[in-house]
Write a protein that holds these residues in place. Structure first.
Motif, PDB file in Angstrom:
ATOM      1  N   ALA A   1       1.537  -3.475  -8.554  1.00  0.00           N
ATOM      2  CA  ALA A   1       1.045  -2.266  -8.149  1.00  0.00           C
ATOM      3  C   ALA A   1      -0.210  -1.730  -9.050  1.00  0.00           C
ATOM      4  O   ALA A   1      -0.614  -2.036  -9.985  1.00  0.00           O
ATOM      5  N   GLN A   2      -0.799  -0.712  -8.319  1.00  0.00           N
ATOM      6  CA  GLN A   2      -2.009  -0.057  -8.904  1.00  0.00           C
ATOM      7  C   GLN A   2      -1.341   1.405  -9.388  1.00  0.00           C
ATOM      8  O   GLN A   2      -0.697   2.126  -8.898  1.00  0.00           O
TER       9      GLN A   2
ATOM     10  N   GLN B   1       0.765   2.589  -6.232  1.00  0.00           N
ATOM     11  CA  GLN B   1       0.616   1.994  -4.947  1.00  0.00           C
ATOM     12  C   GLN B   1       0.619   0.467  -4.882  1.00  0.00           C
ATOM     13  O   GLN B   1       0.238  -0.391  -5.708  1.00  0.00           O
ATOM     14  N   LEU B   2       1.727   0.093  -4.243  1.00  0.00           N
ATOM     15  CA  LEU B   2       2.199  -1.139  -4.015  1.00  0.00           C
ATOM     16  C   LEU B   2       1.190  -1.958  -3.551  1.00  0.00           C
ATOM     17  O   LEU B   2       0.557  -1.824  -2.576  1.00  0.00           O
ATOM     18  N   GLU B   3       0.936  -3.431  -4.268  1.00  0.00           N
ATOM     19  CA  GLU B   3       0.034  -4.026  -4.104  1.00  0.00           C
ATOM     20  C   GLU B   3       0.331  -5.662  -3.369  1.00  0.00           C
ATOM     21  O   GLU B   3       0.038  -6.046  -2.338  1.00  0.00           O
ATOM     22  N   ARG B   4       1.525  -6.098  -4.097  1.00  0.00           N
ATOM     23  CA  ARG B   4       1.842  -7.391  -3.652  1.00  0.00           C
ATOM     24  C   ARG B   4       3.251  -7.803  -4.140  1.00  0.00           C
ATOM     25  O   ARG B   4       3.497  -7.172  -5.278  1.00  0.00           O
ATOM     26  N   LEU B   5       4.211  -8.258  -3.400  1.00  0.00           N
ATOM     27  CA  LEU B   5       5.457  -8.665  -3.872  1.00  0.00           C
ATOM     28  C   LEU B   5       5.378  -9.854  -4.591  1.00  0.00           C
ATOM     29  O   LEU B   5       4.943 -10.912  -4.261  1.00  0.00           O
TER      30      LEU B   5
ATOM     31  N   GLU C   1       0.772  -1.091   0.029  1.00  0.00           N
ATOM     32  CA  GLU C   1      -0.018   0.017   0.048  1.00  0.00           C
ATOM     33  C   GLU C   1       0.930   1.342  -0.126  1.00  0.00           C
ATOM     34  O   GLU C   1       0.138   2.252  -0.034  1.00  0.00           O
ATOM     35  N   GLN C   2       2.084   1.287   0.302  1.00  0.00           N
ATOM     36  CA  GLN C   2       3.231   2.287  -0.025  1.00  0.00           C
ATOM     37  C   GLN C   2       2.861   2.765  -1.311  1.00  0.00           C
ATOM     38  O   GLN C   2       2.633   2.100  -2.463  1.00  0.00           O
TER      39      GLN C   2
END
Length: 397
Positions: free
Chosen positions: A29-30, A13-17, A5-6
């Protein structure tokens, strides 16, 4: 430290590694600034943490990937979106590119998925078309890391080539030493010597296809005279075996010269001429098992020609003569004529391949296409008229 979420650059917006090897991270990311009419606003953000164990060569490869990806325009290659730096206690370099929804072929293999010859040919064709595009650019671009994890089977059921982190742009002068990259088992010997050529990508593709067919990494397969030994582990048409063997020849000059030549050979089905490893003389062996005899069960019929034969079904009385399938003469017996026509439709391609000699697979396909067209325009109307006449005669009595 990057977290879920950073938001980076007030946009991503970071969603998943997706992956992390210590110095490089890949995130889903979004894109918060994506156009509202976009169906999917997800992107892939690749990050390189500069400092510590990161060498200048790592940064050069990362920047080269961004520079070259920015120049590429191909529907099966992720589109470049952005490149920037982040100073968050440590210096991060970020590359943003299009997200390709789907699964990598490595994930398919991890699920114990095995690929048929037909499926593998389709994958080969898709990848070769991408390599043709890359290799025909001016200056040409070499991927240098074709392998299952870098081939995505997208939701569109097409293959996409990803991860250009090892890419090489041949715009530089000859003689310059390149960063040696590649994955053991997939990269050919000349690439580890820093002398990658277009045929190097073809070798990697061939090794990848062998992995898909056998389920075994090429690094774990036995070798003889540096050639990958795989033919005894699979049931393939002789032509496809020969094609794969040429693709993975140890010496680049013995492989196909270009991706275009490899694709043409794959499509045409023409007999390949290869020099056996244990021969010192230039004796050549031609692989073409057509005309092997309808009773022959030892020879493999190419998978790509199997399927329903409309020419044999709709016009069996003419088709059997030119294809020399003499068992089809049974169609002239009224009691079993219809059943024999159905049998010819179902098995006609296999029987025709075994009954007479064909120049190559394309010659066979063209012949059968001609009979299919004749069957639709001549055989079908004639059959309908015969049935109508027979019904009329029965009703008259």
């Amino acid at each position: 430290m990057l977290e879920i979420e950073q938001i980076l650059q007030n946009r991503y917006q970071l969603e998943r590694l997706l992956g992390n090897n210590g110095i490089r991270q890949t995130w889903l990311a979004q894109d918060l600034q994506a156009p509202s009419d976009m169906d999917d606003s997800r992107v892939v953000v690749k990050l390189l943490a500069f400092g510590g164990s990161v060498q200048w060569d790592d940064l050069k490869l990362f920047e080269r990937e961004a520079q070259i990806l920015k120049q590429l325009e191909h529907p099966r290659i992720p589109q470049y979106i952005d490149y920037f730096c982040i100073d968050d206690r440590s210096l991060w370099f970020a590359l943003v590119e299009e997200y390709i929804p789907g699964e990598s072929l490595k994930e398919k293999l991890a699920d114990n998925r095995r690929f048929t010859e037909k499926q593998t040919r389709k994958i080969a064709s898709d990848v070769l078309k991408i390599l043709i595009y890359l290799h025909e650019l001016n200056p040409l671009v070499l991927h240098r890391d074709v392998k299952p994890s870098n081939l995505m089977l997208g939701d569109d059921n097409r293959i996409h080539l990803i991860d250009f982190g090892a890419v090489q742009d041949k715009a530089v002068k000859e003689g310059v030493t390149f960063t040696v990259v590649g994955t053991y088992g997939y990269a050919p010997m000349e690439q580890f010597g820093g002398k990658a050529v277009p045929a190097s990508d073809l070798y990697a593709l061939g090794a990848t296809l062998i992995h898909l067919l056998t389920g075994i990494s090429p690094a774990e397969l036995p070798q003889r005279d540096l050639r990958i030994q795989f033919a005894n582990l699979v049931n393939l048409s002789p032509h496809f075996v020969a094609w794969l063997e040429k693709l993975t020849e140890p010496a680049p000059e013995n492989r196909f010269a270009t991706a275009h030549a490899a694709l043409e050979s794959l499509k045409s089905g023409s007999g390949l001429q290869l020099v056996k490893a244990n021969q010192s003389s230039p004796h050549k062996e031609v692989f073409n098992n057509s005309g092997c005899g309808i009773q022959n069960t030892n020879e493999t019929v190419p998978e790509e020609i199997l399927g329903w034969n409309w020419g044999a079904f709709l016009m069996p009385w003419g088709w059997l003569w030119t294809n020399q399938v003499w068992i089809g003469l049974l169609c002239f017996f009224p009691s079993i004529g219809l059943l024999m026509s159905i049998a010819l439709g179902a098995k006609g391609n296999e029987w025709a391949w075994k009954s007479r000699r064909w120049r190559n697979i394309e010659h066979f396909k063209q012949h059968q296409r001609g009979w299919a067209i004749a069957g639709l325009f001549i055989g079908a109307p004639a059959s309908l008229m015969l049935w109508a006449a027979a019904i009329a005669i029965v009703k008259a009595f």
